[in-house]
Design a protein around this motif. Structure first.
Motif, short mmCIF file in Angstrom:
data_model
loop_
_atom_site.label_atom_id
_atom_site.label_comp_id
_atom_site.label_asym_id
_atom_site.label_seq_id
_atom_site.Cartn_x
_atom_site.Cartn_y
_atom_site.Cartn_z
N LEU A 70 0.81 -1.21 0.00
CA LEU A 70 0.00 0.00 0.00
C LEU A 70 0.85 1.27 0.00
O LEU A 70 0.53 2.24 -0.70
N ILE A 71 1.95 1.26 0.80
CA ILE A 71 2.72 2.49 0.97
C ILE A 71 4.17 2.37 0.51
O ILE A 71 4.88 3.38 0.42
N GLY A 72 4.60 1.16 0.21
CA GLY A 72 6.01 0.95 -0.13
C GLY A 72 6.32 1.20 -1.60
O GLY A 72 5.42 1.40 -2.43
N VAL A 73 7.60 1.16 -1.89
CA VAL A 73 8.10 1.37 -3.26
C VAL A 73 8.76 0.09 -3.73
O VAL A 73 9.63 -0.46 -3.03
N ASN A 74 8.36 -0.40 -4.89
CA ASN A 74 8.98 -1.60 -5.45
C ASN A 74 10.30 -1.21 -6.12
O ASN A 74 10.30 -0.55 -7.17
N ILE A 75 11.41 -1.61 -5.52
CA ILE A 75 12.73 -1.19 -6.01
C ILE A 75 13.46 -2.33 -6.72
O ILE A 75 14.63 -2.17 -7.08
N THR A 76 12.78 -3.44 -6.95
CA THR A 76 13.45 -4.59 -7.56
C THR A 76 14.04 -4.25 -8.92
O THR A 76 15.18 -4.59 -9.23
N GLY A 77 13.27 -3.57 -9.73
CA GLY A 77 13.75 -3.20 -11.07
C GLY A 77 14.95 -2.27 -11.02
O GLY A 77 15.88 -2.40 -11.83
#
Length: 291
Positions: A72-79
């Protein structure tokens, strides 16, 4: 084989390592005369133990509920991580051999548990409570930072992000290990690597207090280095996670050092150890008298 059987294997292996390390690192003489030190140390670090228990409990809640909050509030940084380092982990795995996989699998599970728990027991047996206190504070900072990062950032490990290139070597060689690892982590919580940060924290504090147990320092460094590499070799963490873990370890030890210097309960149990400012004043006085 179920979870209890796997946990029993790990506990049994760690107890064997404990027995050897107590004899080699601590020594029979200290173990025979450590009862008074144990009692005074427990009194001196009681507050730190309480805070660590709260932080660990909070991590347990985040592990169970935090994934939904993170989406909900996080950032997907995998890429972003993949864009930075590309296929480094896949290249590292290209050097895999059965012997290396067995070694890194062992240190990732058994070595890690041993490395985190043994210094707690060893420092508890020592006369000075400061090493134990600083270790507990450093653990609190590690888990606290991990709690925040695992909610703020969504990051899949290389084995999940590019399974066609990176193999889950730990689970292909020891499938039952997944029963244990899924109890303590989620596949979106890889940044930073707490395996790295906690292991390196132990090694840094072993260096800081190498006068306490000189033999523990090289052992902890070797294990911390092996565990850090194992996280990438086994396809669990990116190199970026490991670098971030190193930064968290440095921060944790710095905070713990300041806390150990200024802690009234610890200082009261350690009358021969003075705060940094007092040592500077006394040193200047001795220099003035000797001049």
């Amino acid at each position: 084989m179920g979870l209890l059987e796997v946990a029993a294997q790990v506990v049994g292996g760690v107890l064997v390592l404990f027995a050897v390390a107590l004899a080699v690192v601590v020594g029979p003489a200290r173990m025979r005369t450590a009862s008074d030190a144990v009692r005074s140390n427990l009194r001196a670090v009681a507050s730190a133990v309480g805070v660590l228990a709260v932080v660990l409990a909070a991590n347990g809640v985040v592990r169970d509920l935090g994934v939904e909050v993170s989406w909900l509030i996080g950032v997907n940084i995998t890429g972003y991580i993949h864009a930075i380092e590309g296929e480094f982990v896949a290249v590292l795995q290209s050097f895999a051999t059965p012997a290396l996989t067995a070694y890194f699998g062992f240190v990732y599970v058994f070595g890690y548990v041993f490395l985190l728990t043994f210094p707690l027991a060893a420092y508890l047996l020592h006369d000075d409570p400061r090493p134990l206190y600083e270790l507990l504070v450093a653990y609190i900072v590690n888990y606290g930072v991990g709690l925040v990062c695992y909610v703020a950032f969504i990051a899949y490990g290389p084995r999940n992000f590019m399974p066609e290139l990176v193999e889950s070597l730990l689970y292909t060689t020891w499938p039952e290990a997944q029963l244990l690892t899924t109890e303590v982590n989620r596949n979106t919580n890889v940044f930073p690597s707490l395996h790295t940060s906690l292991s390196v924290t132990v090694a840094l504090l072993a260096h800081r207090f190498r006068h306490v147990y000189p033999r523990w320092y090289p052992i902890s460094v070797a294990l911390a280095a092996s565990i850090s590499v194992s996280t990438m070799y086994l396809g669990i963490h990116w190199a970026t996670d490991v670098v971030a873990g190193l930064a968290v370890a440095g921060l944790s030890v710095s905070v713990a050092r300041r806390a150990g210097t200024g802690s009234a309960p610890v200082m009261s149990q350690c009358p021969k150890t003075q705060p940094v400012g007092r040592r500077w004043v006394d040193g200047l006085r001795r220099w003035w008298r000797d001049d």
